[in-house]
Design a protein around this motif. Sequence first.
Motif, PDB file in Angstrom:
ATOM      1  N   ARG A  90      50.919 -64.437  11.196  1.00 24.63           N
ATOM      2  CA  ARG A  90      50.475 -63.209  11.829  1.00 24.63           C
ATOM      3  C   ARG A  90      50.714 -61.723  10.799  1.00 24.63           C
ATOM      4  O   ARG A  90      50.206 -60.819  10.797  1.00 24.63           O
ATOM      5  CB  ARG A  90      51.294 -62.888  12.943  1.00 24.63           C
ATOM      6  N   THR A  91      51.622 -62.057   9.738  1.00 20.77           N
ATOM      7  CA  THR A  91      51.725 -61.208   8.671  1.00 20.77           C
ATOM      8  C   THR A  91      51.280 -61.169   7.405  1.00 20.77           C
ATOM      9  O   THR A  91      51.375 -60.527   6.473  1.00 20.77           O
ATOM     10  CB  THR A  91      53.402 -60.650   8.663  1.00 20.77           C
ATOM     11  N   GLU A 148      49.575 -60.336  -5.518  1.00 23.04           N
ATOM     12  CA  GLU A 148      49.426 -59.272  -4.409  1.00 23.04           C
ATOM     13  C   GLU A 148      50.449 -58.388  -4.103  1.00 23.04           C
ATOM     14  O   GLU A 148      50.754 -58.245  -2.891  1.00 23.04           O
ATOM     15  CB  GLU A 148      48.405 -59.863  -3.256  1.00 23.04           C
ATOM     16  N   PHE A 167      40.363 -61.555  -3.948  1.00 20.82           N
ATOM     17  CA  PHE A 167      40.895 -62.654  -4.356  1.00 20.82           C
ATOM     18  C   PHE A 167      40.145 -63.705  -5.313  1.00 20.82           C
ATOM     19  O   PHE A 167      39.015 -63.786  -5.012  1.00 20.82           O
ATOM     20  CB  PHE A 167      41.278 -63.480  -2.953  1.00 20.82           C
ATOM     21  N   ARG A 178      41.749 -66.201   2.662  1.00 20.99           N
ATOM     22  CA  ARG A 178      42.644 -66.891   1.653  1.00 20.99           C
ATOM     23  C   ARG A 178      43.159 -68.277   2.092  1.00 20.99           C
ATOM     24  O   ARG A 178      43.383 -68.426   3.137  1.00 20.99           O
ATOM     25  CB  ARG A 178      43.842 -66.040   1.097  1.00 20.99           C
ATOM     26  N   ASN A 231      55.626 -62.310   2.693  1.00 19.58           N
ATOM     27  CA  ASN A 231      55.981 -61.540   1.377  1.00 19.58           C
ATOM     28  C   ASN A 231      56.006 -62.424   0.186  1.00 19.58           C
ATOM     29  O   ASN A 231      55.343 -62.153  -0.877  1.00 19.58           O
ATOM     30  CB  ASN A 231      57.391 -60.594   1.459  1.00 19.58           C
ATOM     31  N   THR A 262      49.197 -61.155   4.096  1.00 17.97           N
ATOM     32  CA  THR A 262      48.160 -60.164   3.678  1.00 17.97           C
ATOM     33  C   THR A 262      46.843 -60.902   3.303  1.00 17.97           C
ATOM     34  O   THR A 262      46.840 -62.325   2.798  1.00 17.97           O
ATOM     35  CB  THR A 262      48.515 -59.547   2.487  1.00 17.97           C
ATOM     36  N   GLY A 263      45.681 -60.574   3.879  1.00 14.37           N
ATOM     37  CA  GLY A 263      44.330 -60.994   3.864  1.00 14.37           C
ATOM     38  C   GLY A 263      44.043 -62.244   4.423  1.00 14.37           C
ATOM     39  O   GLY A 263      43.277 -63.273   4.020  1.00 14.37           O
ATOM     40  N   ARG A 264      44.995 -62.521   5.576  1.00 22.12           N
ATOM     41  CA  ARG A 264      44.687 -63.808   6.203  1.00 22.12           C
ATOM     42  C   ARG A 264      43.285 -64.143   6.649  1.00 22.12           C
ATOM     43  O   ARG A 264      42.585 -63.003   7.175  1.00 22.12           O
ATOM     44  CB  ARG A 264      45.851 -63.613   7.506  1.00 22.12           C
ATOM     45  N   CYS A 316      44.474 -54.718   4.665  1.00 20.91           N
ATOM     46  CA  CYS A 316      44.661 -56.178   4.418  1.00 20.91           C
ATOM     47  C   CYS A 316      44.955 -56.897   5.847  1.00 20.91           C
ATOM     48  O   CYS A 316      44.940 -57.764   5.882  1.00 20.91           O
ATOM     49  CB  CYS A 316      45.818 -56.071   3.461  1.00 20.91           C
ATOM     50  N   ALA A 335      54.655 -64.972  -0.162  1.00 22.29           N
ATOM     51  CA  ALA A 335      53.275 -65.663  -0.669  1.00 22.29           C
ATOM     52  C   ALA A 335      52.313 -64.566  -1.077  1.00 22.29           C
ATOM     53  O   ALA A 335      51.451 -64.922  -2.061  1.00 22.29           O
ATOM     54  CB  ALA A 335      52.393 -66.247   1.058  1.00 22.29           C
ATOM     55  N   ALA A 336      52.387 -63.538  -0.799  1.00 23.30           N
ATOM     56  CA  ALA A 336      51.800 -62.128  -1.223  1.00 23.30           C
ATOM     57  C   ALA A 336      51.978 -62.143  -2.844  1.00 23.30           C
ATOM     58  O   ALA A 336      50.995 -62.007  -3.714  1.00 23.30           O
ATOM     59  CB  ALA A 336      52.109 -60.807  -0.765  1.00 23.30           C
TER      60      ALA A 336
END
Lengths: 319, 388
Positions: free
Chosen positions: B284-285, A155, A68, B292, B251, B287-289, A170, B253-254
């Motif tokens: 919860r879902t 991404e 990122f 970011r 999704n 990516t990279g939480r 991830c 947001a990714a």
Amino acid sequence: MGLSIGIDVGGTKIAAGVVGADGKIGARSHRDTPATSVDETAQAIIDAAAELIAEHKVEAVGIGAAGFVSADRSTVLFAPNLAWRDEPLGERVGAALGVPVVVENDANAAAWGEFAFGAAKDVEHMVCLTVGTGIGGGVVIDGELLRGAHGVAAELGHMRVVPGGHRCGCGARGCWEQYASGSALVREGRALAESGSLAAAQMLSVCGITDSSELSGPMITKAAAAGDPCAVELLDDLGRWLGEGLASIATLFDPSTIVIGGGVSAAKQLLVKSAQVAFEKNLPARSNRPHPSFGLAELGNDAGIIGAADLARRRESAR
Amino acid sequence: MALTQALTIGIDIGGTKVAAGVVDPEGNILDRLRRDTPTKDPKETEDAIAETVRDLESRHDVIAVGIGAAGFVDGTRSSVLFAPHLAWRHEPLRDAVERRLGLPVVVENDANAAAWSEWRFGGGQGESHLVCVTLGTGIGGAILNDGALQRGKFGIAGEFGHMQVVPGGHRCECGNRGCWEQYASGNALTREARELALSGSPVAHNLLRRADGDPRNINGPMVTELAKDGDPVAVELLEDVGRWLGIGLANLAAALDPGTFVIGGGVSDAGELLLAPAREAFKRTLTGRGFRPEARIVRAVLGPEAGLVGAADLAREEATWLRRVRVKTSAVTAKTAARSGRSARLERVARKTAGRRTGMRVPEPESLKEPTEFELKEPAELKGDTEA
Ligand SMILES: [Zn+2]
Ligand SMILES: [Zn+2]
């Protein structure tokens, strides 16, 4: 005039090149990626660039790195392989070199390379996938790279395609890259071999190995190119996952061209054909809308270097 | 009258109703008209639009008309490629209406128009990276990237209600299975509630009673009402829809990395009953939480008239821009075009950049030499702008 340096920071190698305004790479330099230390990695990047700057007058340096990157394109917020956390890479390298530095996500840089000089040079709306161990995404809208509000857009490999599916690095489950990447190809190939499948046993012998743990993506691609039916099926499955995912992505971006690159794209039409067939079958409202075209990336491993260099030059000339 | 105070008309063409209004630059609706949509014949729909505009025009001085329509609108915002509820197929709506009215016309996808007004006047103010999700019977979507509506190559970007979230899932009218809108829309809420009631489960007792004993009477607003009254199963049903909403937003947001998601449409009347579980599932879902920045998820504030207001505001931008172009000489554009090499593409991009904020129509240089089909009012008004 108008030379800039592009640097592709990979998991094992750092590759740099001097790139002209025409997108052609002149001189090159390489360093190994010191995986252990953040500082050593930054130093290796600086060394690779300094070697080129000593011989060439360059205006800017672009760095493509997995992870990122902040919206101002200077800080790596998070890099999965390199242990960078909020690393002010651009500032650091720029201070050492005395040249403006732009940091970009590696898949974005590669996508931009293909957009500016490669497979998508005649279009304005592009989705580019770099299919290697994972899936890197890059999106160009109206001639501009999509970065999002915080710099971490595109991404695409981490869009969820299977609820409760395979675990992903991830932190989520069922990410697209768990189904449509080189890692997925190898995982499926090995699983098939371990299940005792005769077809897979034949594929292993075509690959010249006996132990399924030695199986690699390039081996499967080679076997498929030689006509091995099991390898062809494995690539076909991968292509189907790619195409289905791309159909969802097309609903977001409505691109004119989809470009597929990265290591797995060495399978060429074996992969792109099945991806396109699955895409055409799964595109929502497919009979009532124009369809994008499909193409293979043209710049190979150089896409990241060329793209990063061009993005750096463009930002300098925009100042 | 100063241009910045000029009025425009916004028209929202739905499957059953045409809603029109006169809108001021602050997004206030000063006058309204509603009538049925003639759905069978494109010509009749066009007539209805023209009559509505003339009616409003007789009482107000307007400078442009914006039309928001459910369907695929092409990249130049002049034609409706396909509208699910109307007879339009590759209908050159803008030019046809412009000719009849003698006013500049903008055609826009209804979800895009609504998103534009949420950005200008509603829940998305001050956020230039915005994704709007409208939860009605299906899911309408719009993407605002860096303050510009994203239309894509063919004008049909942002149709993310048909992103697949469940392989082999529920059938969808788009021809696929497992589309997001089959899980996170008003139709999904109704379907799940009816199924539960049909199963004869005792937990659905209140629901069934509210529906006079017939599961077919159950609808989305009924579930929302019950949930607001605290009925646990109605709360659960909204939670499920909210969870699917959050998963889909993760999704998006990714892929898009927006600063804010604005959630509108009928289902969003449930407020936090829907949004709280959506936020939880999103977190919860994603990516990279943890590594970011995360987008906010907020409710739309403008309601069902957002599309009308947005279309009117886009029309104002277009009219303002058209005047500027006419006052400026075409020489500048022509010079840009003359630059060789990849000039055609560069010029297209340059023109796009010029119209970037709204994605406004940028005519070819040649077309500037021709008089436009409508007379522009008050050219003197713009003298101050020409130097800019
Ligand atoms: Zn993932
Ligand atoms: Zn669908």
